[in-house]
Design a protein around this motif. Sequence first.
Motif, PDB file in Angstrom:
ATOM      1  N   TYR A 245     -86.899  74.314   9.793  1.00  0.00           N
ATOM      2  CA  TYR A 245     -87.400  73.013  10.215  1.00  0.00           C
ATOM      3  C   TYR A 245     -86.227  72.048  10.406  1.00  0.00           C
ATOM      4  CZ  TYR A 245     -91.963  74.739   8.657  1.00  0.00           C
ATOM      5  OH  TYR A 245     -93.102  75.468   8.501  1.00  0.00           O
ATOM      6  N   GLY A 246     -86.455  71.012  11.242  1.00  0.00           N
ATOM      7  CA  GLY A 246     -85.434  69.997  11.455  1.00  0.00           C
ATOM      8  C   GLY A 246     -84.430  70.421  12.500  1.00  0.00           C
ATOM      9  N   GLY A 247     -83.317  69.709  12.508  1.00  0.00           N
ATOM     10  CA  GLY A 247     -82.249  70.007  13.447  1.00  0.00           C
ATOM     11  C   GLY A 247     -82.361  69.237  14.751  1.00  0.00           C
ATOM     12  N   GLN A 248     -83.478  68.546  14.969  1.00  0.00           N
ATOM     13  CA  GLN A 248     -83.651  67.832  16.228  1.00  0.00           C
ATOM     14  C   GLN A 248     -83.100  66.407  16.125  1.00  0.00           C
ATOM     15  OE1 GLN A 248     -86.036  68.549  14.126  1.00  0.00           O
ATOM     16  NE2 GLN A 248     -87.736  67.103  14.162  1.00  0.00           N
ATOM     17  N   SER A 249     -82.857  65.818  17.282  1.00  0.00           N
ATOM     18  CA  SER A 249     -82.355  64.443  17.354  1.00  0.00           C
ATOM     19  C   SER A 249     -83.469  63.521  17.856  1.00  0.00           C
ATOM     20  CB  SER A 249     -81.148  64.355  18.296  1.00  0.00           C
ATOM     21  OG  SER A 249     -80.089  65.144  17.805  1.00  0.00           O
ATOM     22  N   GLN A 250     -83.626  62.408  17.196  1.00  0.00           N
ATOM     23  CA  GLN A 250     -84.604  61.405  17.603  1.00  0.00           C
ATOM     24  C   GLN A 250     -83.923  60.048  17.620  1.00  0.00           C
ATOM     25  OE1 GLN A 250     -88.036  61.702  15.049  1.00  0.00           O
ATOM     26  NE2 GLN A 250     -88.546  63.780  15.709  1.00  0.00           N
ATOM     27  N   HIS A 251     -84.709  58.987  17.793  1.00  0.00           N
ATOM     28  CA  HIS A 251     -84.136  57.646  17.766  1.00  0.00           C
ATOM     29  C   HIS A 251     -85.148  56.652  17.218  1.00  0.00           C
ATOM     30  CE1 HIS A 251     -86.233  57.705  21.706  1.00  0.00           C
ATOM     31  NE2 HIS A 251     -86.504  56.438  21.412  1.00  0.00           N
ATOM     32  N   ILE A 252     -84.644  55.555  16.681  1.00  0.00           N
ATOM     33  CA  ILE A 252     -85.476  54.461  16.188  1.00  0.00           C
ATOM     34  C   ILE A 252     -85.410  53.334  17.210  1.00  0.00           C
ATOM     35  CG2 ILE A 252     -85.854  52.789  14.334  1.00  0.00           C
ATOM     36  CD1 ILE A 252     -84.350  54.687  12.472  1.00  0.00           C
ATOM     37  N   PRO A 253     -86.518  53.029  17.909  1.00  0.00           N
ATOM     38  CA  PRO A 253     -86.486  51.940  18.904  1.00  0.00           C
ATOM     39  C   PRO A 253     -86.641  50.574  18.237  1.00  0.00           C
ATOM     40  CG  PRO A 253     -88.641  52.991  18.912  1.00  0.00           C
ATOM     41  CD  PRO A 253     -87.817  53.723  17.887  1.00  0.00           C
ATOM     42  N   LEU A 258     -88.953  41.454  19.563  1.00  0.00           N
ATOM     43  CA  LEU A 258     -89.810  42.089  18.565  1.00  0.00           C
ATOM     44  C   LEU A 258     -91.022  41.228  18.222  1.00  0.00           C
ATOM     45  CD1 LEU A 258     -89.935  44.620  16.724  1.00  0.00           C
ATOM     46  CD2 LEU A 258     -88.781  43.264  14.972  1.00  0.00           C
ATOM     47  N   ALA A 259     -90.843  39.916  18.211  1.00  0.00           N
ATOM     48  CA  ALA A 259     -91.909  39.004  17.782  1.00  0.00           C
ATOM     49  C   ALA A 259     -92.838  38.592  18.915  1.00  0.00           C
ATOM     50  CB  ALA A 259     -91.301  37.759  17.142  1.00  0.00           C
ATOM     51  N   GLY A 260     -92.517  38.963  20.166  1.00  0.00           N
ATOM     52  CA  GLY A 260     -93.347  38.545  21.288  1.00  0.00           C
ATOM     53  C   GLY A 260     -93.313  37.041  21.478  1.00  0.00           C
ATOM     54  N   VAL A 261     -94.491  36.478  21.745  1.00  0.00           N
ATOM     55  CA  VAL A 261     -94.580  35.037  22.014  1.00  0.00           C
ATOM     56  C   VAL A 261     -94.917  34.240  20.755  1.00  0.00           C
ATOM     57  CG1 VAL A 261     -97.042  34.935  22.547  1.00  0.00           C
ATOM     58  CG2 VAL A 261     -95.455  33.435  23.770  1.00  0.00           C
ATOM     59  N   LEU A 262     -95.090  34.915  19.615  1.00  0.00           N
ATOM     60  CA  LEU A 262     -95.516  34.245  18.383  1.00  0.00           C
ATOM     61  C   LEU A 262     -94.574  33.135  17.927  1.00  0.00           C
ATOM     62  CD1 LEU A 262     -96.970  37.182  16.246  1.00  0.00           C
ATOM     63  CD2 LEU A 262     -98.197  35.377  17.436  1.00  0.00           C
ATOM     64  N   PRO A 263     -93.239  33.315  17.949  1.00  0.00           N
ATOM     65  CA  PRO A 263     -92.362  32.214  17.521  1.00  0.00           C
ATOM     66  C   PRO A 263     -92.568  30.929  18.315  1.00  0.00           C
ATOM     67  CG  PRO A 263     -91.117  34.247  17.616  1.00  0.00           C
ATOM     68  CD  PRO A 263     -92.461  34.538  18.222  1.00  0.00           C
ATOM     69  N   THR A 320     -88.394  40.103  10.067  1.00  0.00           N
ATOM     70  CA  THR A 320     -88.327  40.644   8.703  1.00  0.00           C
ATOM     71  C   THR A 320     -89.661  41.239   8.271  1.00  0.00           C
ATOM     72  OG1 THR A 320     -88.857  38.461   7.772  1.00  0.00           O
ATOM     73  CG2 THR A 320     -86.522  39.014   8.025  1.00  0.00           C
ATOM     74  N   ILE A 321     -90.768  40.724   8.854  1.00  0.00           N
ATOM     75  CA  ILE A 321     -92.092  41.267   8.537  1.00  0.00           C
ATOM     76  C   ILE A 321     -92.357  42.550   9.319  1.00  0.00           C
ATOM     77  CG2 ILE A 321     -94.580  40.804   8.672  1.00  0.00           C
ATOM     78  CD1 ILE A 321     -93.956  37.858   8.291  1.00  0.00           C
ATOM     79  N   ALA A 322     -92.022  42.546  10.589  1.00  0.00           N
ATOM     80  CA  ALA A 322     -92.353  43.675  11.473  1.00  0.00           C
ATOM     81  C   ALA A 322     -91.396  44.851  11.322  1.00  0.00           C
ATOM     82  CB  ALA A 322     -92.371  43.208  12.928  1.00  0.00           C
ATOM     83  N   PHE A 323     -90.170  44.595  10.847  1.00  0.00           N
ATOM     84  CA  PHE A 323     -89.162  45.672  10.764  1.00  0.00           C
ATOM     85  C   PHE A 323     -88.575  45.667   9.367  1.00  0.00           C
ATOM     86  CE2 PHE A 323     -84.914  47.482  11.377  1.00  0.00           C
ATOM     87  CZ  PHE A 323     -85.225  48.634  12.084  1.00  0.00           C
ATOM     88  N   ASN A 324     -88.825  46.749   8.614  1.00  0.00           N
ATOM     89  CA  ASN A 324     -88.359  46.867   7.231  1.00  0.00           C
ATOM     90  C   ASN A 324     -87.274  47.937   7.140  1.00  0.00           C
ATOM     91  OD1 ASN A 324     -87.983  47.165   4.470  1.00  0.00           O
ATOM     92  ND2 ASN A 324     -90.167  46.935   3.996  1.00  0.00           N
ATOM     93  N   SER A 353     -80.363  46.788   9.176  1.00  0.00           N
ATOM     94  CA  SER A 353     -80.564  45.356   9.035  1.00  0.00           C
ATOM     95  C   SER A 353     -79.598  44.572   9.926  1.00  0.00           C
ATOM     96  CB  SER A 353     -80.374  44.940   7.569  1.00  0.00           C
ATOM     97  OG  SER A 353     -80.531  43.549   7.411  1.00  0.00           O
ATOM     98  N   ASP A 354     -78.347  45.032  10.004  1.00  0.00           N
ATOM     99  CA  ASP A 354     -77.346  44.364  10.842  1.00  0.00           C
ATOM    100  C   ASP A 354     -77.709  44.486  12.324  1.00  0.00           C
ATOM    101  OD1 ASP A 354     -74.751  43.065  11.277  1.00  0.00           O
ATOM    102  OD2 ASP A 354     -74.140  44.995  12.114  1.00  0.00           O
ATOM    103  N   VAL A 355     -78.149  45.683  12.735  1.00  0.00           N
ATOM    104  CA  VAL A 355     -78.558  45.891  14.130  1.00  0.00           C
ATOM    105  C   VAL A 355     -79.768  45.027  14.474  1.00  0.00           C
ATOM    106  CG1 VAL A 355     -79.493  47.565  15.771  1.00  0.00           C
ATOM    107  CG2 VAL A 355     -77.615  48.219  14.266  1.00  0.00           C
ATOM    108  N   ALA A 356     -80.769  44.993  13.564  1.00  0.00           N
ATOM    109  CA  ALA A 356     -81.977  44.201  13.799  1.00  0.00           C
ATOM    110  C   ALA A 356     -81.650  42.713  13.897  1.00  0.00           C
ATOM    111  CB  ALA A 356     -82.990  44.445  12.685  1.00  0.00           C
ATOM    112  N   THR A 357     -80.707  42.244  13.091  1.00  0.00           N
ATOM    113  CA  THR A 357     -80.319  40.826  13.125  1.00  0.00           C
ATOM    114  C   THR A 357     -79.715  40.461  14.469  1.00  0.00           C
ATOM    115  OG1 THR A 357     -79.923  40.798  10.734  1.00  0.00           O
ATOM    116  CG2 THR A 357     -78.893  39.050  12.040  1.00  0.00           C
TER     117      THR A 357
END
Length: 419
Positions: A245-253, A258-263, A320-324, A353-357
Amino acid sequence: MDLFKTLKNAWRVPELRKKMIYTLWMFAFIRIGAHVTVPGIDTAALSSMMNSQNNVLNLMDVVTGGAFKTMALFALGVGPYITASIIMQLLQIAITKLEELAKEGEIGRKKINKYTRYVTLGLALIQGAATTYTIRSQGVLVNQSIWTFLVVLIGLVAGSMLVMWIGEQITQKGVGNGISLIIFINIIARLPKDVYLMFQTSGYIKPLIIILLFVLVIGFVVLMAQGERRVPVQYAKRTVGRKIYGGQSQHIPIKVNLAGVLPIIFAMSIMNFPQIITNLFGGTTNEIWSQILLYLNWTHPVGTVIYVVLIFAFAFFYSTIAFNPMEIASNMKKGSGFIPGIRPGKPTSDYLSDVATRITLLGAIFLAILAVLPLVFQLIFKVQVAFSGTSLLIVVGVALETLKQIESQMLMRHYKGFL
């Protein structure tokens, strides 16, 4: 062209065609409800109040497709439901029981939706009472009796709950997210009239230039709405019995917006709150308070700066709410996953956290530009702009999301036919 091609292909599928027809019927019902005035309203006095300058109630008219300006049955629109949904999302972080319900799948989701409806009813009662009291103090009701007050209040609350029900029915039996599509169709319904008024009051050259500029802005919005940072993730190989099992490559988008129009919505609500309270108590003659309200107007330089700061604050708060990062890093470690060049555990969490910021900062700048764009156009061209960057963001975002859902349903149908 891809838009029309997707819709054309979806229309050929009997199941999707029924869903699209059902959605269109619900749109028609929404627009009818936006023109049925609640009993007990003096329409002449209401028109005079709504046409007055700097009246904060006009801002609510955008997402209700003109229903608020005529105090129609659907005047409150989906506002109470959206606020209730946001409150429930925040409570899921603060209350452990709600967080556990959210992780229980379909059963937990139904219970949370049930609680959301109760909160929506409470908020609709509060907002409806405040609205009715405000227009009553302005002499908009046909008389000042308590019975007229209750009739208007019941009509507004019933209309809001009916809009919520229609949105849920569109989600279940139609295409796309029902609540988002209701806001979408309301904004679109106002657009022809607003553009006509802009041409009527400002000639042809300046409005045409503004429309061409907004076409370019739409392209920018589409680019940012689909933009994302993909963090590569590698999973180590592990042997269980005779299988590997494993060995594959994926990504985190990580989406740029991220917040859309809410802010923007949150920032505008806070900026308008003092004016709403002032209107609720029949206005004020205090010179200091009047000056404060002037500074809090987003068209004032001070108000514009506060508006932009609030947009940035809410963009980072929602991210911070949508991405932990800690939860994602923990799940990656359990699944023997790692980011190339980054150690598992806390280093991975810090990196995410640094990338998300940085991504959130870019998204906040994008939202701030969209928010102040109409003001910039008004200052340059001396023309009252008929539509805002916020409306464009909502329309484009909902259109893209609905098309994705239609395409995914078509793809699932092809898979079922193949099987």
